[in-house]
Write an enzyme that holds these catalytic residues in place. Sequence first.
Site, mmCIF file in Angstrom:
data_model
loop_
_atom_site.group_PDB
_atom_site.id
_atom_site.type_symbol
_atom_site.label_atom_id
_atom_site.label_comp_id
_atom_site.label_asym_id
_atom_site.label_seq_id
_atom_site.Cartn_x
_atom_site.Cartn_y
_atom_site.Cartn_z
ATOM 1 N N TYR A 8 -7.419 15.628 -19.725
ATOM 2 C CA TYR A 8 -8.234 15.911 -20.915
ATOM 3 C C TYR A 8 -8.409 14.619 -21.694
ATOM 4 O O TYR A 8 -7.430 13.919 -21.988
ATOM 5 C CB TYR A 8 -7.536 16.960 -21.784
ATOM 6 C CG TYR A 8 -8.320 17.333 -23.026
ATOM 7 C CD1 TYR A 8 -9.564 17.950 -22.938
ATOM 8 C CD2 TYR A 8 -7.815 17.079 -24.297
ATOM 9 C CE1 TYR A 8 -10.287 18.301 -24.072
ATOM 10 C CE2 TYR A 8 -8.528 17.430 -25.448
ATOM 11 C CZ TYR A 8 -9.764 18.038 -25.324
ATOM 12 O OH TYR A 8 -10.479 18.389 -26.444
ATOM 13 N N ASP B 272 -5.853 6.420 -20.870
ATOM 14 C CA ASP B 272 -5.881 7.288 -22.049
ATOM 15 C C ASP B 272 -4.436 7.642 -22.406
ATOM 16 O O ASP B 272 -3.813 8.498 -21.775
ATOM 17 C CB ASP B 272 -6.706 8.544 -21.753
ATOM 18 C CG ASP B 272 -6.685 9.539 -22.919
ATOM 19 O OD1 ASP B 272 -5.976 9.289 -23.910
ATOM 20 O OD2 ASP B 272 -7.375 10.567 -22.820
ATOM 21 N N LYS C 278 -2.631 10.589 -31.841
ATOM 22 C CA LYS C 278 -1.410 11.330 -32.140
ATOM 23 C C LYS C 278 -0.348 10.469 -32.844
ATOM 24 O O LYS C 278 -0.448 10.244 -34.037
ATOM 25 C CB LYS C 278 -0.882 11.999 -30.867
ATOM 26 C CG LYS C 278 -1.958 12.956 -30.290
ATOM 27 C CD LYS C 278 -1.482 13.776 -29.138
ATOM 28 C CE LYS C 278 -2.584 14.540 -28.462
ATOM 29 N NZ LYS C 278 -2.707 15.940 -28.792
HETATM 30 N N1 PLP Z 1 -6.808 12.345 -24.655
HETATM 31 C C1 PLP Z 1 -5.662 12.992 -24.391
HETATM 32 C C2 PLP Z 1 -4.796 12.530 -23.275
HETATM 33 C C3 PLP Z 1 -5.270 14.074 -25.195
HETATM 34 O O1 PLP Z 1 -4.125 14.719 -24.929
HETATM 35 C C4 PLP Z 1 -6.117 14.472 -26.255
HETATM 36 C C5 PLP Z 1 -5.758 15.622 -27.103
HETATM 37 O O2 PLP Z 1 -4.875 16.386 -26.830
HETATM 38 C C6 PLP Z 1 -7.309 13.770 -26.472
HETATM 39 C C7 PLP Z 1 -7.622 12.715 -25.664
HETATM 40 C C8 PLP Z 1 -8.238 14.169 -27.586
HETATM 41 O O3 PLP Z 1 -7.654 13.872 -28.812
HETATM 42 P P1 PLP Z 1 -8.130 14.627 -30.138
HETATM 43 O O4 PLP Z 1 -7.629 16.044 -30.020
HETATM 44 O O5 PLP Z 1 -7.474 13.860 -31.254
HETATM 45 O O6 PLP Z 1 -9.617 14.549 -30.195
#
Ligand code: PLP
Length: 433
Positions: free
Chosen positions: A142, A237, A267
């Site tokens: 994700y 990511d 986060k």
């Molecule tokens: N990338 C990863 C690996 C994530 O776990 C998340 C959210 O859980 C995101 C991107 C997206 O972040 P946000 O929820 O702050 O938009």
Amino acid sequence: MSTNAEAFDRASRVIPGGVSSPVRAFGSVGGTPVFVARAEGALLWDVAGREYVDLVGSWGPAILGHAHPEVVGAVQAAASRGLSFGAPTLAEAELAELVRGRVPLAEKVRFVSTGTEACMTAVRLARGATRRDLVVKFAGCYHGHSDALLAAAGSGVATAGLPGSAGVPAAAAAQTLVLPYNDVKALALAFEQRGHEIAAVITEPAAANMGIVPPEPGFNAALRELTAAHGALLIYDEVLTGFRVSDAGWWGHEGRVVTPDLFTFGKVVGGGMPLAAIGGRADLMDLLAPLGPVYQAGTLSGNPLATAAGIRTLQLANTDVYARVDVAAATLAAEVEAALRVAGVPHRLQRAGSLFSVFWGVEDAVTDYASAQRQDAGAYRAFFHAMLDAGVALPPSAYEAWFLSAVHDETVLARICTALPSAARAAAEALTP
Ligand code: PLP
């Protein structure tokens, strides 16, 4: 004071599904979401005044525990100086220096408000830098909910059992190649066939949105080799793993050997406030506006309250904090496994540093999204509710990690452990025969 049911009813009348982010609605576990009134340390309280041990931790940020007095103090002090200026502050430079101090490959850092924005910007930057359009992502990973990255996404999309999302133009989806995680051969083939069109490979260097699926040895190194050989960029990511699984995220945890071009963080770096970041090679980062042709902007980007929370959190997240989170995770993982064994629940517990999750009703290694989806969601549903009834708030989805913090101490862990045996029995009864 109201009940969770009353709160949910009221919210549902004015907010779609009653929530601001889908997984919070308890869709996959059923029942009424817990409406939070406040949280402190490892605990939270719902609107009816009931106390829970929290294993969600705001989905990652709360590594120091909720409402750490020094983080709250830093935010209060910042708030008293003004909530938002739309002008640069030195605090942004300080936070960028802290990020670069931990991950030197993030030579320059740009702040945004969410992980979604960070990943969307990283992809645009990669496309701008390479003048190519295709992006490779892995099924079950994700990277937020932007058009380019929603295909076969894990997290809430996996929880809801959706293939992707309505509203993503076919033309946008066609620019994303989705491949199986941990499958070097599939990636090599994709590069062989379309290498000259691929701008970037974006990956969760340890996947944590389809349950925990660590990279197989050599997988991340192979991503680096293949991207470099074909002139494509590699994006790590680390929105979830960054500054959580080690002081330098998964990149630090795996020995700093792979050299991605770009990182995304979120986060923990925002300390619980809306802040995320893109970091990477200076020559690439300087392609962002105002220096370069790749546009990115944000009214609230680098917000002073969020920056203050991020700075204080990173300052406080020292070696001792990571050691405590590691111990808490190892202790709880062992207790969960023991309880499931005693109750006769077939399971597979997988770990990526201090992150872990349980796959229900399967025992073979889970290496990709297809194997993750073989799990028995019904068993988790029963386990989840038994734990919730006993005052332990787990993530409301079998596809999410269990998040611990440095203040999940022995007393807190003991409370969780007391709840485990009967929850494990409930899972055993709910298993699909
Ligand atoms: N990338 C990863 C690996 C994530 O776990 C998340 C959210 O859980 C995101 C991107 C997206 O972040 P946000 O929820 O702050 O938009």
